[in-house]
Design a protein around this motif. Structure first.
Motif, PDB file in Angstrom:
ATOM      1  N   TYR A  97       0.848  -1.184   0.000  1.00  0.00           N
ATOM      2  CA  TYR A  97       0.000   0.000   0.000  1.00  0.00           C
ATOM      3  C   TYR A  97       0.886   1.237   0.000  1.00  0.00           C
ATOM      4  O   TYR A  97       1.813   1.348   0.803  1.00  0.00           O
ATOM      5  CB  TYR A  97      -0.914   0.007   1.235  1.00  0.00           C
ATOM      6  N   GLU A 140      -7.776  -8.648  -6.133  1.00  0.00           N
ATOM      7  CA  GLU A 140      -8.226  -7.277  -5.894  1.00  0.00           C
ATOM      8  C   GLU A 140      -9.189  -7.231  -4.717  1.00  0.00           C
ATOM      9  O   GLU A 140      -9.095  -6.353  -3.849  1.00  0.00           O
ATOM     10  CB  GLU A 140      -8.874  -6.694  -7.146  1.00  0.00           C
ATOM     11  N   ARG A 180      -8.576  -5.313  -1.065  1.00  0.00           N
ATOM     12  CA  ARG A 180      -9.603  -4.365  -0.609  1.00  0.00           C
ATOM     13  C   ARG A 180     -10.186  -4.808   0.738  1.00  0.00           C
ATOM     14  O   ARG A 180     -10.283  -4.021   1.685  1.00  0.00           O
ATOM     15  CB  ARG A 180     -10.706  -4.252  -1.654  1.00  0.00           C
ATOM     16  N   SER A 221     -13.713   3.672  -0.853  1.00  0.00           N
ATOM     17  CA  SER A 221     -13.137   4.796  -1.586  1.00  0.00           C
ATOM     18  C   SER A 221     -11.781   5.231  -1.034  1.00  0.00           C
ATOM     19  O   SER A 221     -11.070   6.013  -1.672  1.00  0.00           O
ATOM     20  CB  SER A 221     -14.102   5.994  -1.562  1.00  0.00           C
ATOM     21  N   ASP A 222     -11.403   4.726   0.143  1.00  0.00           N
ATOM     22  CA  ASP A 222     -10.089   5.042   0.706  1.00  0.00           C
ATOM     23  C   ASP A 222      -8.962   4.333  -0.032  1.00  0.00           C
ATOM     24  O   ASP A 222      -7.792   4.626   0.198  1.00  0.00           O
ATOM     25  CB  ASP A 222     -10.017   4.639   2.189  1.00  0.00           C
ATOM     26  N   THR A 234      -7.513   3.048  -3.868  1.00  0.00           N
ATOM     27  CA  THR A 234      -7.643   3.196  -5.313  1.00  0.00           C
ATOM     28  C   THR A 234      -6.451   2.551  -6.021  1.00  0.00           C
ATOM     29  O   THR A 234      -5.490   2.113  -5.378  1.00  0.00           O
ATOM     30  CB  THR A 234      -7.705   4.684  -5.704  1.00  0.00           C
ATOM     31  N   ASP A 235      -6.553   2.504  -7.337  1.00  0.00           N
ATOM     32  CA  ASP A 235      -5.438   2.060  -8.180  1.00  0.00           C
ATOM     33  C   ASP A 235      -4.892   0.692  -7.774  1.00  0.00           C
ATOM     34  O   ASP A 235      -3.684   0.491  -7.589  1.00  0.00           O
ATOM     35  CB  ASP A 235      -4.293   3.091  -8.155  1.00  0.00           C
ATOM     36  N   ALA A 267      -1.713  -1.044  -4.099  1.00  0.00           N
ATOM     37  CA  ALA A 267      -2.861  -0.143  -4.040  1.00  0.00           C
ATOM     38  C   ALA A 267      -2.457   1.155  -3.357  1.00  0.00           C
ATOM     39  O   ALA A 267      -1.455   1.208  -2.632  1.00  0.00           O
ATOM     40  CB  ALA A 267      -4.022  -0.790  -3.291  1.00  0.00           C
ATOM     41  N   GLN A 268      -3.238   2.188  -3.597  1.00  0.00           N
ATOM     42  CA  GLN A 268      -3.016   3.482  -2.956  1.00  0.00           C
ATOM     43  C   GLN A 268      -4.065   3.694  -1.872  1.00  0.00           C
ATOM     44  O   GLN A 268      -5.255   3.456  -2.081  1.00  0.00           O
ATOM     45  CB  GLN A 268      -3.109   4.617  -3.984  1.00  0.00           C
ATOM     46  N   THR A 284      -5.691   6.358   1.129  1.00  0.00           N
ATOM     47  CA  THR A 284      -5.839   7.719   1.632  1.00  0.00           C
ATOM     48  C   THR A 284      -6.518   7.642   2.996  1.00  0.00           C
ATOM     49  O   THR A 284      -6.934   6.574   3.437  1.00  0.00           O
ATOM     50  CB  THR A 284      -6.686   8.585   0.692  1.00  0.00           C
TER      51      THR A 284
END
Length: 264
Positions: free
Chosen positions: A35, A51, A55, A68-69, A71-72, A86-87, A89
């Motif tokens: 991450y 994936e 997640r 939504s925290d 992405t990618d 993954a990214q 936030t």
């Protein structure tokens, strides 16, 4: 299933006879979860639905609060296994950097990143209010679960986790060599689909351990059914969180462990 997961074996019978045959084995490979460019964990898992795995793992580990925290998400097979990048936030970044700093030993269970005994007993969020679960729904879901287990049909050695509606219809299911991984994959699939899990229940083919209860509650589910017995800590945590819990589910019986709203 790829040939690399199939091998020749010798079947030996009680009468001493033998025969050669090909046997499919459940895939188990190292899967690195990265991450924000930082390696968080290396899990032993089956290389499908990765994936969803990344997640769901982030959600149940508290690295992400909402889908939504993250992405990618990118999945790549490498020489010695698989990498999922993954990214992140949000508040998960702080936990991510602290984890990398301390480098706690890896694990595929719900204790990932926990450094002391007090953290194990940290209160879980209370689940939302919910109605009792009709036994017929449990039996209906059990009767259909195998239809959603292609890996188990091939190998006889995979765990499954499924999300079912209140009447026992299976909407989503995931499999893996590890019971915790199957749960994480299911949580990830539910998050990606935007599925409201409050009105249904999760069905797990595994032993009901502490980690399965933890992941169920953190996914926002209100009721859990498992095919095997619970541990004492799983029962304790389920009751504290208000999670409906049914275990030792069979075709004709099920053990009610905790029902915050028992039938009249």
């Amino acid at each position: 299933m790829r040939d690399k997961y199939t091998s020749g074996v010798t079947e030996i019978r009680a009468d001493g006879s033998r025969r050669e045959l090909q046997r499919a084995f459940v895939p188990e490979v190292p899967v690195a979860l990265e991450y924000n460019g930082l390696s968080y964990a290396v899990m032993m898992a089956s290389p499908a639905d990765l994936e969803d795995f990344a997640r769901g793992f982030a959600l149940t580990e508290g690295l992400a609060r909402t889908p939504s925290d993250m992405t990618d998400i990118a999945v790549a097979e490498v020489e010695h296994g698989w990498i999922v990048r993954a990214q992140l936030t949000g508040l998960g970044i702080e936990k991510l950097t602290e984890r990398v700093r301390t480098r706690v030993a890896e694990s595929s269970c719900g204790l990932c990143g926990i450094e002391n005994l007090e953290a194990v007993s940290a209160p879980l969020p209370r689940v939302a209010g919910h109605e009792t679960l009709a036994p017929g729904a449990i039996f209906a879901a059990l009767g259909k679960l195998r239809d959603h287990q292609p890996l188990t049909k091939q190998t006889g050695a995979a765990h499954a986790a499924a999300f079912c509606t209140a009447d026992g219809t299976i909407l989503h299911a995931r499999e893996d060599v590890g019971r915790h991984n199957a749960m994480d994959k299911l949580v990830g699939a539910l998050a990606a689909a935007g599925q409201d899990v409050g009105d249904g229940f999760i069905l797990s083919s595994a032993r009901c351990s502490y980690e399965i209860v933890e992941k169920t509650v953190r996914a926002g589910a209100t009721r859990l059914v498992t095919i095997s017995l619970p541990t004492s800590m799983a029962v304790e945590r389920a009751k504290a969180a208000g999670l409906g819990l049914w275990c030792l589910a069979r075709d004709d019986s099920v053990l009610l462990v905790n029902d915050p709203k028992p039938a009249a």
